[in-house]
Scaffold this motif. Structure first.
Motif, PDB file in Angstrom:
ATOM      1  N   VAL A   1       0.815  -1.361  -0.105  1.00 50.59           N
ATOM      2  CA  VAL A   1      -0.157  -0.049   0.032  1.00 50.59           C
ATOM      3  C   VAL A   1       0.778   1.318   0.026  1.00 50.59           C
ATOM      4  CG1 VAL A   1      -0.100   0.175   2.421  1.00 50.59           C
ATOM      5  CG2 VAL A   1      -2.020   1.255   1.077  1.00 50.59           C
ATOM      6  N   TYR A   2       2.152   1.150   0.704  1.00 49.44           N
ATOM      7  CA  TYR A   2       2.960   2.439   0.612  1.00 49.44           C
ATOM      8  C   TYR A   2       3.421   2.566  -0.900  1.00 49.44           C
ATOM      9  CZ  TYR A   2       4.463   2.744   5.413  1.00 49.44           C
ATOM     10  OH  TYR A   2       4.556   2.854   6.782  1.00 49.44           O
ATOM     11  N   PHE A   3       3.571   1.518  -1.703  1.00 52.62           N
ATOM     12  CA  PHE A   3       3.776   1.926  -3.054  1.00 52.62           C
ATOM     13  C   PHE A   3       2.887   2.684  -3.975  1.00 52.62           C
ATOM     14  CE2 PHE A   3       4.395   0.399  -7.643  1.00 52.62           C
ATOM     15  CZ  PHE A   3       5.540   1.020  -7.812  1.00 52.62           C
ATOM     16  N   ILE A   4       1.599   2.106  -3.601  1.00 51.55           N
ATOM     17  CA  ILE A   4       0.468   2.753  -4.131  1.00 51.55           C
ATOM     18  C   ILE A   4       0.398   4.161  -3.956  1.00 51.55           C
ATOM     19  CG2 ILE A   4      -2.204   2.688  -4.568  1.00 51.55           C
ATOM     20  CD1 ILE A   4      -2.274  -0.363  -3.662  1.00 51.55           C
ATOM     21  N   MET A   5       0.382   4.655  -2.419  1.00 51.76           N
ATOM     22  CA  MET A   5       0.415   5.793  -2.421  1.00 51.76           C
ATOM     23  C   MET A   5       1.440   6.687  -2.603  1.00 51.76           C
ATOM     24  SD  MET A   5      -0.808   5.455   1.585  1.00 51.76           S
ATOM     25  CE  MET A   5      -2.223   4.536   2.118  1.00 51.76           C
ATOM     26  N   ILE A  14       0.343  10.146   6.382  1.00 51.38           N
ATOM     27  CA  ILE A  14       0.689   8.924   6.874  1.00 51.38           C
ATOM     28  C   ILE A  14       1.765   8.149   6.480  1.00 51.38           C
ATOM     29  CG2 ILE A  14      -2.028   8.923   7.451  1.00 51.38           C
ATOM     30  CD1 ILE A  14      -2.354   7.044   5.505  1.00 51.38           C
ATOM     31  N   ILE A  15       2.242   8.592   5.234  1.00 54.56           N
ATOM     32  CA  ILE A  15       3.425   7.929   4.676  1.00 54.56           C
ATOM     33  C   ILE A  15       4.700   8.511   5.454  1.00 54.56           C
ATOM     34  CG2 ILE A  15       4.974   7.653   2.946  1.00 54.56           C
ATOM     35  CD1 ILE A  15       2.834   7.865   0.946  1.00 54.56           C
ATOM     36  N   VAL A  16       4.781   9.556   5.896  1.00 54.22           N
ATOM     37  CA  VAL A  16       5.816  10.221   6.540  1.00 54.22           C
ATOM     38  C   VAL A  16       5.729   9.834   7.940  1.00 54.22           C
ATOM     39  CG1 VAL A  16       6.587  12.389   7.637  1.00 54.22           C
ATOM     40  CG2 VAL A  16       5.990  12.325   5.203  1.00 54.22           C
TER      41      VAL A  16
END
Lengths: 324, 307
Positions: free
Chosen positions: A123-127, B232-234
């Motif tokens: 999901v990180y990759f998607i975002m 939220i990634i950070v």
């Protein structure tokens, strides 16, 4: 070699129809359908490029529209300077400069962002792919010289030897041949040792790492190839529409590309083309009825995700033929 | 650059950060517990704004409108969970993303059908329209202080809920081991639906708070959702603390970058070059920060301990 599968014949038939019908329509006084087919071919190239990493590589990129936009601006910006002056080293209308520029810029953008994105998974990759695409969107919006939000008109199409892109028939022919080349290239890549590693890593990354493959490097290479190919599609799209704007890289455009790949059937040669055809047809039909066509389109998208797995190609598959 | 401008912009940054937190906390809650990626979270933010706008005209009272619109967005969240999210839980993230992308198109078009293509401005009651003088040179609109206060209260309430209540205990337990929680006899489906509705209400609240400043408009959610993703990634996906700190960080960097980057650039380049490059760089600033954080810590600044 075994004889061709049902799906193989299907691919040949669809591509032959796509080559013959539009010019016939054009010559019999229906130029509209030729335009539709040109757009279809260009979107097809973008979908084919996305299929390489999404379908075969299992890398869900939600930012492919950024490559389309960058490719289009790599045509638009040199043409803009050629007409209005400034940035002399960039000013040109030659497609022999613009198109390689589009491919190079997109390959570089894919290399830099891919190096970051591919360190993460799922999901990180998607975002993150989404976020980087949005970054390019806001970058273009912020540059007033190139129209910002309002976009940029391409006054002169790319000039190429032997092909005149101002002629609709030749523009279609060029896009169609480019689509065939893109399909062939991806087919060749996925059947090579390189492609086997890519597909293997999709199935089981740990296994490929244990076998001694540097999965990260393979994926990054595939990502760069995909981005460059999509940039080429963007350069064509700029030449086709002659008007480009940041809206081209809005993330709903990326979503539409994903929809084409998944609806058509991911990880197949014909899938992205069927998906593009379905998208164009649905868009044309629905938008002719109502300006609210995104409502039935959205419902359809949800229905496909919830109930129709395997895409259109899945429906066409012959008995005993497995998905690739 | 003078000090009062810096303080005002910092307050604006905090305000943006708190709004981002309201959106991001719902996203991270739903992802942390349900392992579900909801692209349509931004549409709930938009619906909150539109519901609040309509109800303000019905009741003639902004505060009452917010109080009624909040449970309504909760109900919408509940329905989205039941009919879109629940059938997708067992699928992979790709299906979540595509399914909720379809939902965005549906919700945005429905909003277009109901409220029309133009944005709707939300009038504030008189007692919120004034300005507060913090010092002789420092004046800020009182509504901005209300947003900051509401955002901080919502954040505090959420921390209390998650850390000190029975429901919060179940939420945390569900996040670390779903199977175990349901084996202990907890109705996990209802818990999931509640979490989803809570996330919807938080996003809706953010929409309601911003509506009087920017007006409610179609697609307003699609811009903030990506920034919330960056947050939220950070911060680390699934971490509430990460969402809070990440949101303030991104809010401040974005706001201060847009106001002061050109001044900063003028220190080491010509004024012309600074004027042209500063807008471009400040537009990309938060994404560059995101890339930097990721290259140093791929799991974000505060990755949740469990999972």
């Amino acid at each position: 070699m075994t004889s061709m599968t049902r799906r193989g014949w299907m691919t040949v038939a669809v591509m032959a129809l796509l080559a013959i019908l539009p010019p016939v329509f054009y010559l019999t006084g229906n130029p509209f359908y030729l335009d539709l087919a040109t757009r279809l071919s260009i979107l097809g190239i973008a979908a084919v490029s996305l299929n390489l990493i999404l379908g075969y590589g299992g890398l869900v990129s939600f930012g492919h529209a950024a490559f389309v936009g960058l490719g289009a601006y790599a045509v638009g910006i040199p043409a803009h300077h050629w007409l209005y002056g400034g940035m002399d080293f960039l000013a040109t209308t030659s497609g022999l400069v613009q198109i390689p520029l589009a491919v190079a810029v997109c390959a570089l953008f894919a290399l830099v962002t891919g190096a970051v994105c591919l360190r993460t998974k799922g999901v990180y990759f998607i975002m993150i792919t989404m976020a980087f695409a949005q970054m390019i969107y806001y970058l273009i919006v912020s540059i007033e010289e190139y129209g910002g939000d309002d976009g940029l008109v391409i006054d002169t199409r790319s000039e190429l030897p032997f092909v005149n892109l101002d002629n609709p028939l030749q523009l279609f022919g060029f896009s169609y041949v480019a689509l065939l080349v893109a399909m062939g290239l991806v087919r060749m890549i996925t059947r090579s040792r390189f492609g086997m590693v890519l597909k293997g890593a999709k199935g089981n990354e740990e296994r490929m790492v244990t076998l001694g493959f540097n999965v990260y490097a393979y994926r990054l290479t595939a990502y760069v190839i995909s981005g460059a190919m999509c940039g080429f599609a963007g350069a064509l799209l700029g030449n086709f529409t002659t008007f480009i704007s940041p809206e081209m890289m809005d993330w709903s455009r990326s979503g539409e590309l994903m929809f084409m790949v998944i609806l058509g059937g991911a990880a197949t040669t014909l899938g992205p083309i069927l998906g593009s055809i379905a998208f164009i047809v649905v868009e044309e039909i629905l938008s002719s009825f109502t300006i609210y066509w995104h409502l039935p389109f959205g419902l359809m998208l949800m229905a496909v995700v919830l109930y129709a797995r395997g895409g259109l190609v899945g429906l066409l598959r012959g008995r005993g033929e497995d998905a690739e | 650059m003078d000090l009062s401008l810096l303080i005002i912009q910092a307050l604006n940054g905090v305000q943006l950060g708190l709004l981002l937190f309201l959106v991001a906390s719902g996203l991270t809650l739903v992802f942390g517990i349900l392992d579900f990626v909801n692209l349509a979270h931004g549409s709930l933010y938009m619906l909150g704004a539109f519901l609040c706008a309509s109800l303000t005209f019905v009741f003639g009272n902004f505060v009452l409108a917010v109080l009624v619109a909040l449970p309504l967005t909760g109900v919408i969240g509940f329905l989205v969970e039941r009919f879109v999210a629940r059938p997708l839980y067992a699928r992979d993230h790709l299906d979540h993303v595509l399914g909720t992308f379809g939902l965005i198109l549906v919700l945005d078009t429905l909003a277009h059908l109901i409220w029309g293509p133009a944005g709707i401005a939300v009038p504030l009651p008189e007692w919120l329209q004034g300005q507060v003088a913090l010092s002789e040179t420092l004046v800020i609109p009182s509504f901005r202080l209300v947003i900051i206060g509401a955002g901080l209260s919502a954040a505090a309430g959420l921390f209390w809920l998650v850390n000190y209540t029975r429901l919060g205990m179940l939420i945390r337990a569900g996040a670390s081991n779903r199977t175990m929680v349901s084996a202990l006899g907890i109705d996990i489906q209802t818990l999931f639906a509640l979490v989803f509705a809570l996330g919807a209400m938080l996003a809706g609240l953010a929409g309601m708070l911003i509506a009087p400043i920017t007006e409610a408009s179609i697609g307003m959610g699609n811009n903030i959702i990506i920034t919330a993703f960056v947050v939220i990634i950070v911060g680390g996906i699934g971490s509430m603390k990460g969402a809070f700190i990440g949101a303030l960080l991104i809010g401040l960097i974005d706001t201060l970058g847009r106001s002061f980057l050109d001044d900063l650039f003028k220190v080491f380049m010509s004024s012309d070059a600074a004027e042209t490059s500063a807008p471009a760089v400040s537009a990309m600033l938060i994404y560059i920060i995101m890339a930097l954080v990721l290259s140093l810590r791929p799991q974000g600044l505060f990755p949740p301990r469990t999972r």
